[in-house]
Design a protein around this motif. Structure first.
Motif, PDB file in Angstrom:
ATOM      1  N   THR A  85      16.403 -12.438  79.780  1.00  0.00           N
ATOM      2  CA  THR A  85      15.768 -11.373  80.694  1.00  0.00           C
ATOM      3  C   THR A  85      16.018 -10.023  80.126  1.00  0.00           C
ATOM      4  OG1 THR A  85      16.127 -12.686  82.627  1.00  0.00           O
ATOM      5  CG2 THR A  85      15.356 -10.596  83.073  1.00  0.00           C
ATOM      6  N   VAL A  86      17.226  -9.817  79.784  1.00  0.00           N
ATOM      7  CA  VAL A  86      17.622  -8.632  79.288  1.00  0.00           C
ATOM      8  C   VAL A  86      16.962  -8.051  77.784  1.00  0.00           C
ATOM      9  CG1 VAL A  86      19.478  -7.170  78.182  1.00  0.00           C
ATOM     10  CG2 VAL A  86      19.921  -8.542  80.281  1.00  0.00           C
ATOM     11  N   LEU A 126      15.036  -5.971  85.775  1.00  0.00           N
ATOM     12  CA  LEU A 126      16.176  -5.501  85.793  1.00  0.00           C
ATOM     13  C   LEU A 126      16.498  -4.370  86.895  1.00  0.00           C
ATOM     14  CD1 LEU A 126      17.278  -5.431  82.169  1.00  0.00           C
ATOM     15  CD2 LEU A 126      17.746  -7.278  83.756  1.00  0.00           C
ATOM     16  N   ARG A 127      17.549  -4.458  87.520  1.00  0.00           N
ATOM     17  CA  ARG A 127      17.830  -3.180  88.584  1.00  0.00           C
ATOM     18  C   ARG A 127      19.346  -2.868  88.286  1.00  0.00           C
ATOM     19  NH1 ARG A 127      13.259  -3.870  88.211  1.00  0.00           N
ATOM     20  NH2 ARG A 127      11.812  -4.369  89.760  1.00  0.00           N
ATOM     21  N   PHE A 141      18.002   3.228  77.364  1.00  0.00           N
ATOM     22  CA  PHE A 141      17.434   1.939  77.968  1.00  0.00           C
ATOM     23  C   PHE A 141      18.053   1.977  79.496  1.00  0.00           C
ATOM     24  CE2 PHE A 141      17.717  -2.524  79.048  1.00  0.00           C
ATOM     25  CZ  PHE A 141      16.426  -2.914  79.411  1.00  0.00           C
ATOM     26  N   VAL A 142      19.246   1.863  79.551  1.00  0.00           N
ATOM     27  CA  VAL A 142      19.747   1.731  80.870  1.00  0.00           C
ATOM     28  C   VAL A 142      19.264   2.935  81.938  1.00  0.00           C
ATOM     29  CG1 VAL A 142      21.963   1.894  82.379  1.00  0.00           C
ATOM     30  CG2 VAL A 142      21.994   0.480  79.981  1.00  0.00           C
ATOM     31  N   VAL A 189      19.757  -8.819  87.567  1.00  0.00           N
ATOM     32  CA  VAL A 189      18.397  -9.094  87.333  1.00  0.00           C
ATOM     33  C   VAL A 189      17.744  -9.855  88.497  1.00  0.00           C
ATOM     34  CG1 VAL A 189      17.414 -11.245  85.978  1.00  0.00           C
ATOM     35  CG2 VAL A 189      19.719 -10.322  85.222  1.00  0.00           C
ATOM     36  N   ASP A 190      16.530  -9.070  88.785  1.00  0.00           N
ATOM     37  CA  ASP A 190      15.682  -9.255  89.944  1.00  0.00           C
ATOM     38  C   ASP A 190      15.136 -10.384  89.834  1.00  0.00           C
ATOM     39  OD1 ASP A 190      14.424  -8.391  92.305  1.00  0.00           O
ATOM     40  OD2 ASP A 190      12.642  -7.684  90.898  1.00  0.00           O
ATOM     41  N   HIS A 191      14.498 -11.235  88.853  1.00  0.00           N
ATOM     42  CA  HIS A 191      14.263 -12.400  88.436  1.00  0.00           C
ATOM     43  C   HIS A 191      14.331 -12.849  87.086  1.00  0.00           C
ATOM     44  CE1 HIS A 191      10.617  -9.691  88.170  1.00  0.00           C
ATOM     45  NE2 HIS A 191       9.974 -10.363  87.563  1.00  0.00           N
TER      46      HIS A 191
END
Length: 415
Positions: free
Chosen positions: A52-53, A184-185, A172-173, A29-31
């Motif tokens: 976030t996801v 997301l990263r 999605f991934v 999670v980037d932010h």
């Protein structure tokens, strides 16, 4: 209601001595997104990750759904529910008690909502398999919302529908891996850890249940289909029929798992069919092949396969007899490439070795679903399956699974 059914398997993982995975090298999670929109949230870190996801997954479908299904995407009407299964709060939709969701996440079609257990599911996933596993699980559940919008029978709890949801998760991934997600990263190491969650949280062998999710091979195949081909192809995904739905035998003794007559015969025939001359390697326990280590290694001159019984005993005991057989078969695959004069070093050789190992695995008579899942597990976990003639492997677990699946589904000619 579609529960992912993790409780019993989580207990098995922990009881089986699985230790927590090492810390991830980078954040998934980037932010984070504020989880205020999640019903029942405690505003904690687990819910922040989950919020976030699901935010990024819905943005993915807002972009992809019109292309795949020809109409606009609609965000979930019923929203999202975080449940503390250690508490006494109100149960989420499709449940009569908070304990109904213990260790689980599910999509509730009747109100178009998704619920998760923030106490006994998300922490276990994050500790053992990293935050990318939360991405995979919640993207799978939103996959069921996709099915509901597309008019599929979400009340039919078939393995096919579960495979499609895994496929949607994979698509999605891939979008995240390619850098399109806002928050997301996922890097290759994180993806490998998430794949371990998919493999572990499979249906128990010979499951007959209305909430079946498929074998490890089924789930990995569906996920990788979505990852490779995109969401457009997920409607074509089905469960596989490579392995027989027969009762899984008890773990065979190590000596039986390491029998070489069938393996040598298979690769000998393969070499002959391709115009080569097969010299069956001598199988021994000492001396070791120079410059190589591992549970089973191949020496080119003279042809020999050396088995380290102490090293190969561990996967035989922990995973099963087919794990030991798979490690051994991979060395015969390397021997076959050597006899045919094919390249035996580098990533291409590792891919061929793993692919041929998959081809051999699939043709074994009486192969059970449990056997196939044991092979999938060792391929994902162990670099040793793909080691080349110099004892080197550069393939990720994800890439090894792709190569293994190619051989298992297409045979040696696909390698």
């Amino acid at each position: 209601m579609r529960a992912i059914g993790l409780v019993a398997l989580v207990i098995l993982v922990i009881a089986g001595g699985c230790t927590a995975a090492p810390p991830e090298p980078a954040r998934v999670v980037d932010h984070t997104v504020d989880p205020a929109f999640v019903h029942g949230t405690d505003q904690g870190d687990a819910d922040r990750v989950a919020a976030t996801v699901v935010t990024d997954v819905q943005r993915f479908w807002a972009a992809q759904y019109p292309t795949v299904f020809g109409k606009p995407w609609r965000d979930l009407d019923g929203g999202f529910f975080s449940v503390d299964t250690n508490g006494t709060g109100a149960p989420p939709p499709c449940a009569t008690d908070v304990k109904d969701i213990e260790g689980n996440a599910y999509y509730c079609a009747t109100v178009d909502a998704i619920a998760w257990d923030r106490a006994a599911l998300l922490p276990v996933l994050r500790e053992h398999y990293g935050d990318a596993s939360v991405v995979v699980v919640l993207a799978h559940e939103i996959g069921h919302a996709v099915q509901q919008r597309a008019g599929m029978d979400v009340d039919d709890a078939s393995v096919r529908l579960e495979a499609m949801a895994d496929c949607y998760s994979g698509s999605f991934v891939r979008w995240v891996v390619d850098g399109h997600a806002e928050h997301l990263r996922i890097d290759p190491e994180q993806l490998d850890r998430a794949m371990r969650a998919i493999v572990v949280f499979r249906d128990p062998v010979n499951t007959s249940t209305t909430a079946a999710h498929g074998t490890a091979f089924d789930r990995v195949s569906a996920f990788q289909s979505g990852f490779r081909d995109g969401a457009q192809r997920c409607a074509d995904v089905t469960e596989t029929s490579l392995a027989a739905p027969v009762p899984d035998d008890a773990n065979k003794p190590l000596d039986e798992a390491l029998r070489t007559d069938r393996i040598s015969g298979y690769f000998g025939d393969l070499v002959a069919q391709r115009g080569g001359r097969w010299t069956a390697p001598d199988v021994r326990s000492t001396p070791a092949c120079p410059g190589t280590t591992g549970p089973a290694t191949f020496c080119a001159q003279p042809p020999a396969i050396v088995i380290d019984r102490a090293a190969i005993t561990e996967p035989h005991r922990r995973i099963g007899d087919q794990a030991a057989t798979t490690l051994l078969a991979s060395r015969f695959a390397l021997a076959a490439l050597t006899e045919l004069g094919r390249p035996t070093t580098g990533a291409a050789a590792s891919t061929q070795i793993t692919c041929l190992t998959g081809a051999y695995t699939a043709m074994q008579p009486g192969l059970s679903q449990g056997d196939l899942d044991e092979a999938v597990t060792i391929v994902l976990e162990s670099d040793d399956v793909a080691r080349d003639a110099q004892g080197t492997n550069t393939l990720t677990g994800f890439a090894r699974l792709e190569a293994f699946r190619t051989g298992a589904l297409g045979g040696a000619t696909a390698c």
